[in-house]
Design a protein around this motif. Sequence first.
Motif, PDB file in Angstrom:
ATOM      1  N   THR A 111     -28.639  20.797  62.581  1.00 30.33           N
ATOM      2  CA  THR A 111     -28.202  20.692  61.185  1.00 30.33           C
ATOM      3  C   THR A 111     -26.832  21.319  60.976  1.00 30.33           C
ATOM      4  O   THR A 111     -26.044  20.840  60.151  1.00 30.33           O
ATOM      5  N   LEU A 112     -26.543  22.381  61.711  1.00 30.88           N
ATOM      6  CA  LEU A 112     -25.232  23.020  61.589  1.00 30.88           C
ATOM      7  C   LEU A 112     -24.117  22.060  61.992  1.00 30.88           C
ATOM      8  O   LEU A 112     -23.072  21.988  61.327  1.00 30.88           O
ATOM      9  N   ALA A 113     -24.334  21.314  63.066  1.00 30.96           N
ATOM     10  CA  ALA A 113     -23.332  20.338  63.499  1.00 30.96           C
ATOM     11  C   ALA A 113     -23.131  19.259  62.438  1.00 30.96           C
ATOM     12  O   ALA A 113     -22.000  18.813  62.186  1.00 30.96           O
ATOM     13  N   LEU A 114     -24.222  18.853  61.809  1.00 28.70           N
ATOM     14  CA  LEU A 114     -24.115  17.864  60.736  1.00 28.70           C
ATOM     15  C   LEU A 114     -23.301  18.420  59.575  1.00 28.70           C
ATOM     16  O   LEU A 114     -22.447  17.722  59.010  1.00 28.70           O
ATOM     17  N   SER A 115     -23.545  19.675  59.221  1.00 29.36           N
ATOM     18  CA  SER A 115     -22.793  20.305  58.131  1.00 29.36           C
ATOM     19  C   SER A 115     -21.308  20.389  58.470  1.00 29.36           C
ATOM     20  O   SER A 115     -20.448  20.157  57.611  1.00 29.36           O
ATOM     21  N   VAL A 116     -21.006  20.719  59.722  1.00 25.88           N
ATOM     22  CA  VAL A 116     -19.606  20.789  60.153  1.00 25.88           C
ATOM     23  C   VAL A 116     -18.939  19.421  60.027  1.00 25.88           C
ATOM     24  O   VAL A 116     -17.797  19.306  59.562  1.00 25.88           O
ATOM     25  N   ASN A 117     -19.641  18.369  60.410  1.00 29.18           N
ATOM     26  CA  ASN A 117     -19.073  17.019  60.312  1.00 29.18           C
ATOM     27  C   ASN A 117     -18.811  16.625  58.863  1.00 29.18           C
ATOM     28  O   ASN A 117     -17.794  15.992  58.555  1.00 29.18           O
ATOM     29  N   VAL A 118     -19.721  16.983  57.975  1.00 28.27           N
ATOM     30  CA  VAL A 118     -19.517  16.685  56.554  1.00 28.27           C
ATOM     31  C   VAL A 118     -18.279  17.415  56.035  1.00 28.27           C
ATOM     32  O   VAL A 118     -17.464  16.847  55.288  1.00 28.27           O
ATOM     33  N   ILE A 119     -18.113  18.664  56.444  1.00 22.75           N
ATOM     34  CA  ILE A 119     -16.941  19.434  56.024  1.00 22.75           C
ATOM     35  C   ILE A 119     -15.660  18.811  56.577  1.00 22.75           C
ATOM     36  O   ILE A 119     -14.641  18.708  55.875  1.00 22.75           O
ATOM     37  N   LEU A 120     -15.690  18.371  57.830  1.00 20.20           N
ATOM     38  CA  LEU A 120     -14.499  17.771  58.442  1.00 20.20           C
ATOM     39  C   LEU A 120     -14.119  16.455  57.763  1.00 20.20           C
ATOM     40  O   LEU A 120     -12.930  16.183  57.542  1.00 20.20           O
ATOM     41  N   VAL A 121     -15.109  15.648  57.426  1.00 25.64           N
ATOM     42  CA  VAL A 121     -14.816  14.398  56.712  1.00 25.64           C
ATOM     43  C   VAL A 121     -14.247  14.703  55.327  1.00 25.64           C
ATOM     44  O   VAL A 121     -13.322  14.025  54.854  1.00 25.64           O
ATOM     45  N   THR A 122     -14.779  15.733  54.687  1.00 22.24           N
ATOM     46  CA  THR A 122     -14.252  16.144  53.379  1.00 22.24           C
ATOM     47  C   THR A 122     -12.805  16.607  53.495  1.00 22.24           C
ATOM     48  O   THR A 122     -11.958  16.263  52.661  1.00 22.24           O
ATOM     49  N   LEU A 123     -12.500  17.374  54.540  1.00 20.98           N
ATOM     50  CA  LEU A 123     -11.120  17.812  54.762  1.00 20.98           C
ATOM     51  C   LEU A 123     -10.198  16.627  55.025  1.00 20.98           C
ATOM     52  O   LEU A 123      -9.044  16.611  54.574  1.00 20.98           O
ATOM     53  N   ALA A 124     -10.704  15.631  55.745  1.00 22.27           N
ATOM     54  CA  ALA A 124      -9.901  14.428  55.993  1.00 22.27           C
ATOM     55  C   ALA A 124      -9.584  13.709  54.684  1.00 22.27           C
ATOM     56  O   ALA A 124      -8.458  13.247  54.470  1.00 22.27           O
ATOM     57  N   ALA A 125     -10.573  13.631  53.802  1.00 23.59           N
ATOM     58  CA  ALA A 125     -10.342  12.994  52.501  1.00 23.59           C
ATOM     59  C   ALA A 125      -9.349  13.796  51.667  1.00 23.59           C
ATOM     60  O   ALA A 125      -8.487  13.224  50.980  1.00 23.59           O
ATOM     61  N   LEU A 126      -9.437  15.123  51.726  1.00 23.85           N
ATOM     62  CA  LEU A 126      -8.500  15.963  50.978  1.00 23.85           C
ATOM     63  C   LEU A 126      -7.080  15.842  51.531  1.00 23.85           C
ATOM     64  O   LEU A 126      -6.107  15.863  50.765  1.00 23.85           O
ATOM     65  N   CYS A 127      -6.954  15.719  52.846  1.00 24.17           N
ATOM     66  CA  CYS A 127      -5.627  15.511  53.443  1.00 24.17           C
ATOM     67  C   CYS A 127      -5.037  14.179  52.987  1.00 24.17           C
ATOM     68  O   CYS A 127      -3.842  14.084  52.678  1.00 24.17           O
ATOM     69  N   SER A 128      -5.870  13.162  52.942  1.00 28.71           N
ATOM     70  CA  SER A 128      -5.402  11.867  52.455  1.00 28.71           C
ATOM     71  C   SER A 128      -4.940  11.974  51.006  1.00 28.71           C
ATOM     72  O   SER A 128      -3.893  11.427  50.633  1.00 28.71           O
ATOM     73  N   SER A 129      -5.698  12.702  50.196  1.00 31.49           N
ATOM     74  CA  SER A 129      -5.327  12.872  48.792  1.00 31.49           C
ATOM     75  C   SER A 129      -4.049  13.688  48.645  1.00 31.49           C
ATOM     76  O   SER A 129      -3.256  13.450  47.733  1.00 31.49           O
ATOM     77  N   LEU A 130      -3.848  14.649  49.545  1.00 35.80           N
ATOM     78  CA  LEU A 130      -2.647  15.481  49.483  1.00 35.80           C
ATOM     79  C   LEU A 130      -1.385  14.643  49.652  1.00 35.80           C
ATOM     80  O   LEU A 130      -0.409  14.798  48.902  1.00 35.80           O
TER      81      LEU A 130
END
Length: 290
Positions: A236-255
Amino acid sequence: MEMTPDLQTSKAKSQPQTIGIRFLRYWIGSFNGIQVFIFPVLLLNWLEALELVHVVTELLTFKIHYLPLTIFMFLAVYVLFIIAKYYVSAPHTKAEFKHFIIEFHKYLLICLLCFAILFLLAIFLKYFYGILISEKTIASVAARGLGIFAILYCHLSHSWTEPWQKLGHSYSNAYARVRIFARHHPYRFHAFNLVHLFFILLFCKAFVNWQEFFYYPIFHALGIDIKFNLVSLSNTLALSVNVILVTLAALCSSLFFIPLVWLTAQITRFLHPIKPRTYNKEPTIEHINE
């Protein structure tokens, strides 16, 4: 009936905005973030493609028991994003903010129930009539549709209420005035919405090309390669990390989407059918003879 705001009737002055608040309003607020739902390929610019394919394959095959938790996590991130978007977009009272959260969850529940009915309908048609409807297609279209609709609704609502809120009116008061304007001027109301939507789609498409022909050469020249590596779904921790990384990717795109968001805001404000009305009255000067 003319609903042009009058500067002389404003009851409160708008609060000064700091640079940080203005930056957040273009990064998290406005319609920023919608580009990754319209063109999901933009996320691939910030994620390692091979790792992404590997994780998605795992999630849809022998790690499919993580799929419900994955959906829940992404939905939670999306809810927080919409709440943050509303929070930074326009002035509001605590009561209005709480009301928005309640209303948003209410409509979100209705949407989820509708999507559940679609899944049940797809299964029913498959087993009883042999009509194959891909559940993955339903999930993909539903997720993108929900993401686009909520962001558009928040952005267009703020665009319409902004002229009055700048004069110090509350959100509820400004929203009531917008409804009156829409009732008396339906053509202008819908025309502006369509024009607004056109510019959003236009600049989202332009952003796809902008990344390829503008950002990539700059990053390559500077030797910068920003890619997030997803991890294997071991727990589950790995899944949480992946969700955070995808969120960061979306925030970078928005930036990097901020310049086009700002440009769209300037164009739509110029075309906005509601503008504050100012009166240029010369002050009366009285000369007192002593």
